[in-house]
Write an enzyme that holds these catalytic residues in place. Sequence first.
Site, PDB file in Angstrom:
ATOM      1  N   ASN A  46       0.996  -1.200   0.046  1.00  5.83           N
ATOM      2  CA  ASN A  46      -0.057  -0.169   0.090  1.00  5.83           C
ATOM      3  C   ASN A  46       0.786   1.071   0.155  1.00  5.83           C
ATOM      4  O   ASN A  46       1.418   1.535   1.071  1.00  5.83           O
ATOM      5  CB  ASN A  46      -0.759  -0.057   1.214  1.00  5.83           C
ATOM      6  CG  ASN A  46      -1.629   1.276   1.305  1.00  5.83           C
ATOM      7  OD1 ASN A  46      -1.703   2.121   0.341  1.00  5.83           O
ATOM      8  ND2 ASN A  46      -2.403   1.189   2.559  1.00  5.83           N
ATOM      9  N   TRP A  47       1.130   1.848  -1.166  1.00  3.77           N
ATOM     10  CA  TRP A  47       1.957   2.940  -1.190  1.00  3.77           C
ATOM     11  C   TRP A  47       1.640   4.099  -0.797  1.00  3.77           C
ATOM     12  O   TRP A  47       2.261   5.154  -0.701  1.00  3.77           O
ATOM     13  CB  TRP A  47       2.510   3.012  -2.755  1.00  3.77           C
ATOM     14  CG  TRP A  47       3.462   2.099  -3.125  1.00  3.77           C
ATOM     15  CD1 TRP A  47       4.039   1.295  -2.545  1.00  3.77           C
ATOM     16  CD2 TRP A  47       3.969   1.838  -4.492  1.00  3.77           C
ATOM     17  NE1 TRP A  47       4.803   0.362  -3.222  1.00  3.77           N
ATOM     18  CE2 TRP A  47       4.949   0.826  -4.460  1.00  3.77           C
ATOM     19  CE3 TRP A  47       3.715   2.737  -5.887  1.00  3.77           C
ATOM     20  CZ2 TRP A  47       5.453   0.566  -5.812  1.00  3.77           C
ATOM     21  CZ3 TRP A  47       4.595   2.152  -6.796  1.00  3.77           C
ATOM     22  CH2 TRP A  47       5.202   1.220  -6.852  1.00  3.77           C
ATOM     23  N   LYS A  48       0.025   4.482  -0.378  1.00  2.00           N
ATOM     24  CA  LYS A  48      -0.162   5.565   0.079  1.00  2.00           C
ATOM     25  C   LYS A  48      -0.080   6.792  -1.015  1.00  2.00           C
ATOM     26  O   LYS A  48       0.125   6.580  -2.075  1.00  2.00           O
ATOM     27  CB  LYS A  48       0.190   5.924   1.487  1.00  2.00           C
ATOM     28  CG  LYS A  48       0.073   4.572   2.255  1.00  2.00           C
ATOM     29  CD  LYS A  48       0.076   5.018   3.792  1.00  2.00           C
ATOM     30  CE  LYS A  48       0.164   3.479   4.459  1.00  2.00           C
ATOM     31  NZ  LYS A  48      -0.331   3.638   5.876  1.00  2.00           N
ATOM     32  N   HIS A  91      -9.801   1.657   4.235  1.00  2.00           N
ATOM     33  CA  HIS A  91      -8.400   1.932   4.926  1.00  2.00           C
ATOM     34  C   HIS A  91      -8.756   2.687   6.235  1.00  2.00           C
ATOM     35  O   HIS A  91      -9.538   3.796   6.009  1.00  2.00           O
ATOM     36  CB  HIS A  91      -7.382   2.247   4.123  1.00  2.00           C
ATOM     37  CG  HIS A  91      -6.017   2.219   4.710  1.00  2.00           C
ATOM     38  ND1 HIS A  91      -5.448   2.987   5.582  1.00  2.00           N
ATOM     39  CD2 HIS A  91      -5.274   1.259   4.729  1.00  2.00           C
ATOM     40  CE1 HIS A  91      -4.239   2.843   6.045  1.00  2.00           C
ATOM     41  NE2 HIS A  91      -4.044   1.704   5.570  1.00  2.00           N
ATOM     42  N   GLU A 134      -7.141   4.995   7.290  1.00  2.00           N
ATOM     43  CA  GLU A 134      -6.534   6.644   7.029  1.00  2.00           C
ATOM     44  C   GLU A 134      -7.806   7.242   6.392  1.00  2.00           C
ATOM     45  O   GLU A 134      -8.374   8.459   6.587  1.00  2.00           O
ATOM     46  CB  GLU A 134      -5.503   6.667   6.113  1.00  2.00           C
ATOM     47  CG  GLU A 134      -4.242   6.407   7.204  1.00  2.00           C
ATOM     48  CD  GLU A 134      -2.955   5.937   6.543  1.00  2.00           C
ATOM     49  OE1 GLU A 134      -2.892   5.752   5.296  1.00  2.00           O
ATOM     50  OE2 GLU A 134      -2.118   5.463   6.958  1.00  2.00           O
ATOM     51  N   GLU A 143      -6.068  -4.482  10.077  1.00  2.00           N
ATOM     52  CA  GLU A 143      -5.445  -3.659  10.540  1.00  2.00           C
ATOM     53  C   GLU A 143      -5.505  -2.724  11.691  1.00  2.00           C
ATOM     54  O   GLU A 143      -6.506  -2.056  11.652  1.00  2.00           O
ATOM     55  CB  GLU A 143      -5.034  -2.616   9.407  1.00  2.00           C
ATOM     56  CG  GLU A 143      -4.662  -3.148   8.039  1.00  2.00           C
ATOM     57  CD  GLU A 143      -4.017  -2.092   7.304  1.00  2.00           C
ATOM     58  OE1 GLU A 143      -2.571  -2.524   6.734  1.00  2.00           O
ATOM     59  OE2 GLU A 143      -4.537  -1.037   6.796  1.00  2.00           O
ATOM     60  N   GLY A 169       1.906   2.154  10.793  1.00  2.00           N
ATOM     61  CA  GLY A 169       2.841   3.334  10.821  1.00  2.00           C
ATOM     62  C   GLY A 169       3.450   3.572  12.029  1.00  2.00           C
ATOM     63  O   GLY A 169       4.152   4.624  12.319  1.00  2.00           O
ATOM     64  N   SER A 191       2.833  -2.072  10.584  1.00  2.00           N
ATOM     65  CA  SER A 191       4.279  -2.200  10.965  1.00  2.00           C
ATOM     66  C   SER A 191       4.894  -3.558  10.550  1.00  2.00           C
ATOM     67  O   SER A 191       5.529  -4.191  10.956  1.00  2.00           O
ATOM     68  CB  SER A 191       4.378  -1.942  12.369  1.00  2.00           C
ATOM     69  OG  SER A 191       3.961  -0.530  12.503  1.00  2.00           O
ATOM     70  N   GLY A 213       2.529  -1.235   4.266  1.00  2.00           N
ATOM     71  CA  GLY A 213       2.727   0.388   4.149  1.00  2.00           C
ATOM     72  C   GLY A 213       4.134   0.749   3.889  1.00  2.00           C
ATOM     73  O   GLY A 213       4.900   0.541   2.740  1.00  2.00           O
TER      74      GLY A 213
END
Length: 253
Positions: free
Chosen positions: A9-11, A96, A98, A168, A174, A214, A235
Amino acid sequence: MRNKLIVANWKMYKTIQETRAFLEQFRSFSFPAHVEAWIAVPFTALHAAVSYVKEHRLPIKIGAQNIHQEKEGAFTGEISGVMLEEAGAHFAIIGHSERRKWFHENDMLVQAKIRGALLSGIAPLLCVGESKEERESGEIEQVLSFQLATALQGLPPPAAGQFIIAYEPLWAIGTGNTATPDLAQEAHRICRAFLARHWGAAVSQKVSLLYGGSVKPDNVRSLISEPDIDGALVGGASLDAHNFGQLILKVKG
Ligand code: PGA
């Protein structure tokens, strides 16, 4: 037997040029046949990533990190499943944390997005997970069951490989605070038990459940050795091609 699946997941990282440079480096890795690598790139890099993968015949599936629930319409700034499908996306991350936090997506919207994705032939990768407070007050099973029940309400059982769920925990994303394998397994067990009640035991055994939060080259193996953890949503550790390649190489059968 479910294949192992590692999803990047490159965000909001990587331009088109950076995407090509990553793939150029990443393609030197060869992975065991039972391990699949998928990459969720930013919208702008979708077409370039799909073209690169096709041109070099890489066994990598490319996807998006979000999707709009409608096929088209007056929704300024949004991207539909039809558009994603045309650009060659195989899957889309939906719900997600975020997006739930910064863009106020709730479980009903997540449900609508899943339906929109399926109608366009895009495989949903649904994210669920509890906050630190919810974990501390022992509400994990209620939180996960509620998120899954709302997101999957009324949905027919998916075809094999066409529906992925990522657990998650919010406190692990993160932060460097990876869930221990035991704790992650317990949450995955809860998710699979929910799927067995919702879609039946046979279907529940075919849905891939990923752990995210993580995940790094040095902890991936212990996490996915657990019986209900079929892979990882990664991520930070997916942004460097060498690091991500090393992470996938750690995955054993
Ligand atoms: P992380 O992110 O691996 O950097 O914790 C995971 C995710 O947000 O999907």
